[in-house]
Write a protein that holds these residues in place. Sequence first.
Motif, PDB file in Angstrom:
ATOM      1  N   PHE A  30       0.810  -1.444  -0.234  1.00 19.89           N
ATOM      2  CA  PHE A  30       0.115   0.097  -0.011  1.00 19.89           C
ATOM      3  C   PHE A  30       1.050   1.269  -0.154  1.00 19.89           C
ATOM      4  CE2 PHE A  30      -2.189   3.336   2.241  1.00 19.89           C
ATOM      5  CZ  PHE A  30      -3.277   3.945   1.652  1.00 19.89           C
ATOM      6  N   TYR A  31       1.783   1.333   0.951  1.00 18.67           N
ATOM      7  CA  TYR A  31       2.662   2.449   0.879  1.00 18.67           C
ATOM      8  C   TYR A  31       3.709   2.567  -0.293  1.00 18.67           C
ATOM      9  CZ  TYR A  31       1.345   3.280   5.892  1.00 18.67           C
ATOM     10  OH  TYR A  31       0.641   3.258   7.112  1.00 18.67           O
ATOM     11  N   SER A  32       4.037   1.502  -1.001  1.00 17.43           N
ATOM     12  CA  SER A  32       4.785   1.591  -2.327  1.00 17.43           C
ATOM     13  C   SER A  32       3.910   2.142  -3.271  1.00 17.43           C
ATOM     14  CB  SER A  32       5.123   0.248  -2.605  1.00 17.43           C
ATOM     15  OG  SER A  32       6.115  -0.532  -1.531  1.00 17.43           O
ATOM     16  N   LEU A  33       2.559   1.754  -3.348  1.00 13.46           N
ATOM     17  CA  LEU A  33       1.769   2.179  -4.345  1.00 13.46           C
ATOM     18  C   LEU A  33       1.375   3.726  -4.106  1.00 13.46           C
ATOM     19  CD1 LEU A  33      -0.153   1.416  -6.593  1.00 13.46           C
ATOM     20  CD2 LEU A  33      -1.922   1.028  -4.930  1.00 13.46           C
ATOM     21  N   MET A  34       1.291   4.108  -2.669  1.00 13.73           N
ATOM     22  CA  MET A  34       0.953   5.551  -2.582  1.00 13.73           C
ATOM     23  C   MET A  34       2.147   6.237  -2.945  1.00 13.73           C
ATOM     24  SD  MET A  34       0.195   7.439   1.255  1.00 13.73           S
ATOM     25  CE  MET A  34      -1.648   6.663   0.918  1.00 13.73           C
ATOM     26  N   ASP A  35       3.396   5.962  -2.748  1.00 15.01           N
ATOM     27  CA  ASP A  35       4.654   6.581  -3.239  1.00 15.01           C
ATOM     28  C   ASP A  35       4.667   6.830  -4.484  1.00 15.01           C
ATOM     29  OD1 ASP A  35       7.232   7.632  -2.761  1.00 15.01           O
ATOM     30  OD2 ASP A  35       8.199   6.028  -2.897  1.00 15.01           O
ATOM     31  N   ILE A  36       4.639   5.639  -5.338  1.00 17.18           N
ATOM     32  CA  ILE A  36       4.993   5.563  -6.872  1.00 17.18           C
ATOM     33  C   ILE A  36       3.731   6.284  -7.654  1.00 17.18           C
ATOM     34  CG2 ILE A  36       5.314   4.231  -8.898  1.00 17.18           C
ATOM     35  CD1 ILE A  36       6.430   2.177  -6.645  1.00 17.18           C
ATOM     36  N   LEU A  37       2.481   6.126  -7.155  1.00 15.87           N
ATOM     37  CA  LEU A  37       1.433   6.278  -7.959  1.00 15.87           C
ATOM     38  C   LEU A  37       0.351   7.267  -7.470  1.00 15.87           C
ATOM     39  CD1 LEU A  37       0.374   2.956  -9.473  1.00 15.87           C
ATOM     40  CD2 LEU A  37       1.743   4.797 -10.711  1.00 15.87           C
ATOM     41  N   ILE A  38      -0.134   7.215  -6.044  1.00 11.00           N
ATOM     42  CA  ILE A  38      -1.356   8.018  -5.382  1.00 11.00           C
ATOM     43  C   ILE A  38      -0.854   9.453  -5.241  1.00 11.00           C
ATOM     44  CG2 ILE A  38      -2.739   7.947  -3.459  1.00 11.00           C
ATOM     45  CD1 ILE A  38      -2.661   5.116  -3.405  1.00 11.00           C
ATOM     46  N   SER A  39       0.392   9.335  -4.574  1.00 11.70           N
ATOM     47  CA  SER A  39       0.947  10.860  -4.175  1.00 11.70           C
ATOM     48  C   SER A  39       1.081  11.712  -5.190  1.00 11.70           C
ATOM     49  CB  SER A  39       2.124  10.647  -3.165  1.00 11.70           C
ATOM     50  OG  SER A  39       2.640  11.997  -2.848  1.00 11.70           O
ATOM     51  N   PRO A  40       1.884  11.024  -6.243  1.00 11.54           N
ATOM     52  CA  PRO A  40       2.242  12.104  -7.587  1.00 11.54           C
ATOM     53  C   PRO A  40       0.593  12.484  -8.147  1.00 11.54           C
ATOM     54  CG  PRO A  40       3.646  10.322  -7.515  1.00 11.54           C
ATOM     55  CD  PRO A  40       2.761   9.966  -6.370  1.00 11.54           C
ATOM     56  N   ALA A  41      -0.010  11.746  -8.205  1.00 13.31           N
ATOM     57  CA  ALA A  41      -1.381  11.935  -9.085  1.00 13.31           C
ATOM     58  C   ALA A  41      -2.129  12.719  -7.999  1.00 13.31           C
ATOM     59  CB  ALA A  41      -2.014  10.633  -9.224  1.00 13.31           C
ATOM     60  N   LEU A  42      -2.567  12.615  -6.890  1.00 12.16           N
ATOM     61  CA  LEU A  42      -3.063  13.398  -5.823  1.00 12.16           C
ATOM     62  C   LEU A  42      -2.471  14.816  -5.662  1.00 12.16           C
ATOM     63  CD1 LEU A  42      -5.684  13.242  -4.161  1.00 12.16           C
ATOM     64  CD2 LEU A  42      -4.203  12.691  -2.280  1.00 12.16           C
ATOM     65  N   SER A  43      -1.223  14.897  -5.753  1.00 15.01           N
ATOM     66  CA  SER A  43      -0.403  16.010  -5.266  1.00 15.01           C
ATOM     67  C   SER A  43      -0.502  17.060  -6.585  1.00 15.01           C
ATOM     68  CB  SER A  43       0.905  15.827  -4.899  1.00 15.01           C
ATOM     69  OG  SER A  43       1.024  15.063  -3.984  1.00 15.01           O
ATOM     70  N   THR A  44      -0.544  16.433  -7.766  1.00 11.85           N
ATOM     71  CA  THR A  44      -0.707  17.175  -8.998  1.00 11.85           C
ATOM     72  C   THR A  44      -2.172  18.030  -9.102  1.00 11.85           C
ATOM     73  OG1 THR A  44       0.905  15.836 -10.127  1.00 11.85           O
ATOM     74  CG2 THR A  44      -0.460  17.175 -11.558  1.00 11.85           C
ATOM     75  N   PHE A  45      -3.056  17.039  -8.530  1.00 13.43           N
ATOM     76  CA  PHE A  45      -4.399  17.619  -8.624  1.00 13.43           C
ATOM     77  C   PHE A  45      -4.643  18.614  -7.582  1.00 13.43           C
ATOM     78  CE2 PHE A  45      -8.846  17.286  -6.988  1.00 13.43           C
ATOM     79  CZ  PHE A  45      -9.564  17.507  -7.994  1.00 13.43           C
TER      80      PHE A  45
END
Length: 300
Positions: A30-45
């Motif tokens: 979960f944290y790996s996914l958040m680091d690689i995908l979720i955080s970049p996408a959410l932060s950009t939004f």
Amino acid sequence: MVDLVSPLASVLGLNTLPLHTHEIIGTFCFYSLMDILISPALSTFLFPKIYPRLPAKTKINWDIHVVSLVQSLFINSLALWVMWVDEERKNMNWEERIWGYTGAGGMVQAFAAGYFLWDLLSSAYHINVQGLGALVHAISAVIVIGLGFRPFANYYGLAFILYELSTPFLNVHWFLDKLNMTGSRAQFYNGIALLTVFCLCRLVWGVFQSVSIYHDLWKAMQHHFSSDGTASKGRSVSPDMDLYPAFGNTYQGENQNLPIWLVITYIGSNTILVVLNFYWFGKMVTAVSKRFKGTKTRRD
């Protein structure tokens, strides 16, 4: 999963690890996914004018801070809840604080282990960004949290997780810098909260818990607990799936031994964490002070 992990856990002497492997793996993924995908996408939004324009290293740091913020909020809430409702844990004597185990405590430790495993790999991979101190901290944390699955000092593992109470404030302080709010009133109040909570949970609480476990370990040594000796008989429940995740059961292990390497490893790793906490507190005092002396800090 239990049958698959049990042989390795037996070799490593981590008797309760098979009960929590799924939690460790799930948390790590979960944290790996958040680091690689979720955080970049959410932060950009959420911050379209800031995050995409950050330098590459700062983006890495940003994503790491997002993971850290989510993890600290989750693990703090879970740890405090377990400490509040787990009556078995509250009534442990010194023997049970060293060798005792409850399913709820093991669950919290497993979720923390998944994060620290991710943190270890992240710190090693991004050592040029996070620095050697972060890697040393991650290694020590993995060792201390991992030994809890013998089980060993499971009681104190839960107590030391409360170090993370200061982490949300630390992350907010960092994010305010990147959001061009350096020196703002919000950062001032957050900085005061950060220093206060860090001092209380890591320096005061952390040192108190460290002294407490050193005292319990000394009692164990005094009672001739060693690699050649065994403990006095106590409550014992086999660490199987019927025990987990109930609160009212304690597993003390079949061989309550205390090899000297275990004492040295645990005390050494824990002492490193304590020293790093004092070092980081000094760094934070300096950093927070600069924010409000008119010193402008450059963005990474």
